[in-house]
Design an enzyme around this catalytic site. Sequence first.
Site, PDB file in Angstrom:
ATOM      1  N   ASN A   7       0.892  -1.230   0.047  1.00  0.00           N
ATOM      2  CA  ASN A   7       0.143   0.076  -0.118  1.00  0.00           C
ATOM      3  C   ASN A   7       1.054   1.133   0.060  1.00  0.00           C
ATOM      4  O   ASN A   7       1.432   1.476   1.073  1.00  0.00           O
ATOM      5  CB  ASN A   7      -0.893   0.037   1.308  1.00  0.00           C
ATOM      6  N   ARG A  91      -2.688  -2.201  -3.525  1.00  0.00           N
ATOM      7  CA  ARG A  91      -3.783  -1.552  -3.360  1.00  0.00           C
ATOM      8  C   ARG A  91      -3.743  -0.305  -4.033  1.00  0.00           C
ATOM      9  O   ARG A  91      -2.839   0.229  -4.009  1.00  0.00           O
ATOM     10  CB  ARG A  91      -4.022  -1.026  -1.659  1.00  0.00           C
ATOM     11  N   HIS A 180     -13.368   2.312   0.265  1.00  0.00           N
ATOM     12  CA  HIS A 180     -13.305   1.282   1.405  1.00  0.00           C
ATOM     13  C   HIS A 180     -13.819   0.109   0.680  1.00  0.00           C
ATOM     14  O   HIS A 180     -14.286  -0.702   1.349  1.00  0.00           O
ATOM     15  CB  HIS A 180     -13.883   1.660   2.574  1.00  0.00           C
ATOM     16  N   ARG A 241     -12.997  15.100   8.195  1.00  0.00           N
ATOM     17  CA  ARG A 241     -13.654  15.449   6.941  1.00  0.00           C
ATOM     18  C   ARG A 241     -15.031  15.863   7.331  1.00  0.00           C
ATOM     19  O   ARG A 241     -15.568  15.361   8.335  1.00  0.00           O
ATOM     20  CB  ARG A 241     -13.589  14.445   5.881  1.00  0.00           C
ATOM     21  N   GLU A 385      -8.309  -5.643   5.300  1.00  0.00           N
ATOM     22  CA  GLU A 385      -7.972  -5.325   3.687  1.00  0.00           C
ATOM     23  C   GLU A 385      -6.934  -6.151   3.209  1.00  0.00           C
ATOM     24  O   GLU A 385      -7.034  -6.409   1.967  1.00  0.00           O
ATOM     25  CB  GLU A 385      -8.249  -3.708   3.298  1.00  0.00           C
TER      26      GLU A 385
END
Length: 400
Positions: A7, A91, A180, A241, A385
Amino acid sequence: MKILVINAGSSSLKYQLLDPEKGTLLAKGLCERIGLDGPVLKHSPAGKDKVVIEKEMKDHQQAIALVLEALTDKEHGVIASMDEIDAVGHRVVNCGSFYAESVLIDEKVKKAIRDCYPLSPLHNPANMTGIEACEKAMPGKPMVAVFDTAFHQTMPEKAYIYGLPYKYYEKYQVRRYGAHGTSHRFVSQKAADFLGKDPKDLRLVTLHLGNGSSLAAVRGGVCVDTSMGFTPLSGPLMGTRCGDIDPAIVPFLMSQEGLDAKGIDRVMNKESGVFGVSGVSSDFRDLAEAASQGNHRAQLALDLFAYQVKKIMGSYIFAMGGCDAIIFTAGIGENDDLTRAAICEGLEDLGIKMDLGKNKGLRGQDADVSAPDSKVRILILPTNEELMIARDTMAIVNKL
Ligand code: AMP
């Protein structure tokens, strides 16, 4: 089989070496400050002490070389040589509408990833840097791209088209992509296993609640709606956010505060969310602590989060015409019993009834926390993940 999962960020590179068949982790680590002063590699081999390696990493190429050195080192390594790595899974954040599943990386796939740079200007170029560095370090090794957006490609048009002039969708591909996806897919499959049901027979709402949070409506094993959109900014408010707001606030604040596009983007991505509301922290542990000491804005931020997640969850239950299970995952979903309880509070008449005793104090483990008479099952299923990426990579490599 041994799969290296990568990643890559702009100045970082996370990795895990996994055996996807056994589901075991052999080693994991993180290169930080690549191309900057003071680069560091933190390597954690399973069952051995963590090592911190401070060596030059002027680019991702050097970082990968150090990772391979660490993995094959006599003392803290876990494999004898690079040949033991069967394939690499990467990823990749955004593949636009190009792919609905993971793919073997070739020139066409790399072009698609590059074509999506405008959609994910920070992440996609960094992911590509990781791919190219691995290609140079391990020539001929099969590489697979696993996209965050792919799982959401099954959404119907009515879920991904915005109420903007259609020409912007045609011209710039402005639409909902979601994020996601690898996590939503992992936990929705895990939920079917946990419940002993065929995914085709299930309507699920998956709640990936972490520093970034998103919800997905998963019917028959495929995603039919999700809360992140063209970017990861929409949905409930998150750590920093803002989540869904009246879009007219954007030009209003730009003119009031003299902000340009970059400035308002920074406010909405980095200075908002529970951090912006509370003025305390983006971390829910800090917020709970401050709220317990009477800090009103910390409590308000927690209330806003649970309320907004609840409303989006409700909209997905309506969209699917019902729900068999609600799945909590990621940092908050797996660990924060108070937030889980707040999200499910008051939904008993809709058949959603949490067993508060079972929920209390539960952290990071698979569990069913619904009351025996709850129509909808409420599950906590930790996400993984990297394991999903390793499994996808194995499945593709096995077909070569
Ligand atoms: P993630 O992005 O999935 O790694 O989630 C990180 C976030 O999870 C943190 O910022 C915290 O807000 C939250 N979190 C992690 N552990 C706990 C905990 N024990 N209790 C409450 N929140 C937690």
